[in-house]
Design an enzyme around this catalytic site. Sequence first.
Site, short mmCIF file in Angstrom:
data_model
loop_
_atom_site.label_atom_id
_atom_site.label_comp_id
_atom_site.label_asym_id
_atom_site.label_seq_id
_atom_site.Cartn_x
_atom_site.Cartn_y
_atom_site.Cartn_z
N ASP A 98 5.80 0.04 5.08
CA ASP A 98 5.45 0.82 6.27
C ASP A 98 6.62 1.65 6.76
OD1 ASP A 98 3.23 -0.62 5.93
OD2 ASP A 98 3.09 -1.38 7.96
N GLU B 298 5.49 -5.78 3.25
CA GLU B 298 4.69 -5.03 4.20
C GLU B 298 5.59 -4.19 5.11
OE1 GLU B 298 0.86 -5.30 4.66
OE2 GLU B 298 1.72 -3.38 5.16
N SER C 144 -2.92 -1.21 3.54
CA SER C 144 -1.62 -1.40 4.20
C SER C 144 -0.75 -0.16 4.06
CB SER C 144 -0.85 -2.53 3.53
OG SER C 144 -1.32 -3.76 3.93
#
Length: 606
Positions: free
Chosen positions: A277, A273, A523
């Site tokens: 990002d 994650e 996400s």
Amino acid sequence: MRFSLLTLVVALAATVIAAPSPSYIRHEKRNYLPRGWQRRQRMPAASVLPMRIALTQGNLDKGYDHLMDVAHPESANFGKHWSAKQVAETFAPSETTVDAVMEWLQNSGISADRISRSQSLGWLQFNVTVPEAESLLKTKYYLHEHQTGKPHVACDEYHIPGHLQEHVDFITPTVHFDTKIPQAKEKRTAETSGTAAAGVPVRTKAALQISNPTNGFQPKKGADINIQSIVDELENCNKMITPNCQVQRTPTTDLIDGATVQTEEEGFEFNAESDLDLEYAMTLVNPQKVTLYQVGDLVEGASFNNFLDGIDGSYCTADGGDDPLQDAIYPDPLPGGYTGPENCGGFAATKVISTSYGYNEADLTPAYEARQCNEYMKLGLQGTTILYSSGDYGVAGNGGQCITANGSFNDGFSGKFNPAFPSTCPYVTAVGATQILPGAPVTAPEEACEIVIFSGGGFSNVFPLPDYQSSAVKGFFADHPPPYGADRFNNSQAVRGYPDISANGANYVVAVDGTFSLIYGTSASTPVVGSIVTLINEARFAIGKGSVGFINPTLYANPGALNDITSGGNQGCGTAGFTAVAGWDPVTGLGTPNFPKLLELYLTLP
Ligand SMILES: *[C@@H]1O[C@H](CO)[C@@H](O)[C@H](O)[C@H]1NC(C)=O
Ligand SMILES: *[C@@H]1O[C@H](CO)[C@@H](O)[C@H](O)[C@H]1NC(C)=O
Ligand SMILES: *[C@@H]1O[C@H](CO)[C@@H](O)[C@H](O)[C@H]1NC(C)=O
């Protein structure tokens, strides 16, 4: 701070004689025992409970209007964001609220010298015996035991005098049920990924629900990619999207509540994650800097509230305010944890905060959610854009679960749709996912994402329909009535629908611990939207304007600045879910950002 004993004793003497016994109303109720817990015996009378009453803040009923005043494109005060001080003063609990609750406690035999008020002014706290607590809240306390042996004190529901409902958010310990269960595999640092003033994707990983690797808010992994086969030409975006490397660049790192940048545990579930990002946001906003907010130690982790405490001293409840059953408590009571105090303010909020984690709305109580949602309103007033992923399971919730008739979760083949929080909070911008159809040219219209994941979307069971979204939602029901009834979702057309916006959520090439693979999920969509907002802020700063802040009113008033997505759906709970249609829909929202049009629009706004 302690109340003056003398004044309160006098007040007590007067009211005890005159006051008729107030009529009690149920304030909160828990519908089911969370998985892994069993009820044991009644709590022994001699036990002492640390009770905390969350007072309602003042002027919250005007919060929506205050926010629209600075965020609606037709308002004369558009962009005139508030200072932190103005926000704190406007929303402090009123003296009427404090007096009303104190009077009830006095009349119930809790003397003033036992009660203290938190520094933030938002909480009253005192110790009570079990019989006192049971009499005060008209409830019964039980010891509960988790399968790991961890004990927890709770009741199923509690009551307060009807006239106090408007003055009390919630009381702990009561129905809230998220005590910390230490488990080796859940040891990891919470991270909040935020797109900073400098542009930053951030995500929050709470130790338990929001960071559990099995939950719905991890990005979903596709095929591993051999580095030689990576292509970055635009025409291949339907197969793989590859960012330009930012060699040797690192994010600014804000470490909150004993957070560390952990490098011991490697693997997709620990690093994907963050890597996703940071790789995309840092590329897209370069040369602006990205800030990574990392929250919580490796033992207890953190919740969104811990993060919000760290960036807003006026929200901060470190002196007795967080819900100890929901939020991490620092100093960490667990062995090996962070021994310093909880961070309370001191970290600057970036102008865009992008978070790719979330709860099921049904995981938390409406009061807890309302309190946090109002904090997003306050951040919007101060000019920050808050983005949350809408989830990856369509109309189902984290892990694909749906809601049963008795309010528990099932395996996702039937039941009620399971909306996501904070996405359903009307003061955040919820981001769904789209895809380029396999084999289609990259210039073809995108569709709702149906590869690997389904864009989270639907309608809240907690938050009412905000005005800014009203005609979009009503138009959706009028033109494309969904084929489900109230047994599936709240179809009253009086509740908040989500997402608001969407962006591609498929086929992102991400490097995690040296391996390249394809990644899918809202996400991925969220830091991309966060980056676009950050670029718009940058262009506005360059001509002396301020940040855009809360963007929803501007988006809904200017749907032409987005690419409407009109096909695909978000199946779940044994249904085809909702369908993307012309106009707003609970799959892709208003559509994907059209950067040149949005930029032009925002450069014309004050
Ligand atoms: C709720 O219903 C499910 C079946 O839908 C059942 O398995 C579960 O035990 C029930 N829980 C409670 C607390 O009644
Ligand atoms: C409650 O009791 C504990 C333990 O004695 C103490 O540390 C704490 O300060 C007390 N809280 C209040 C609000 O009096
Ligand atoms: C749907 O939401 C409306 C508005 O909040 C509420 O009045 C109604 O009770 C809800 N319906 C159900 C079935 O929960």
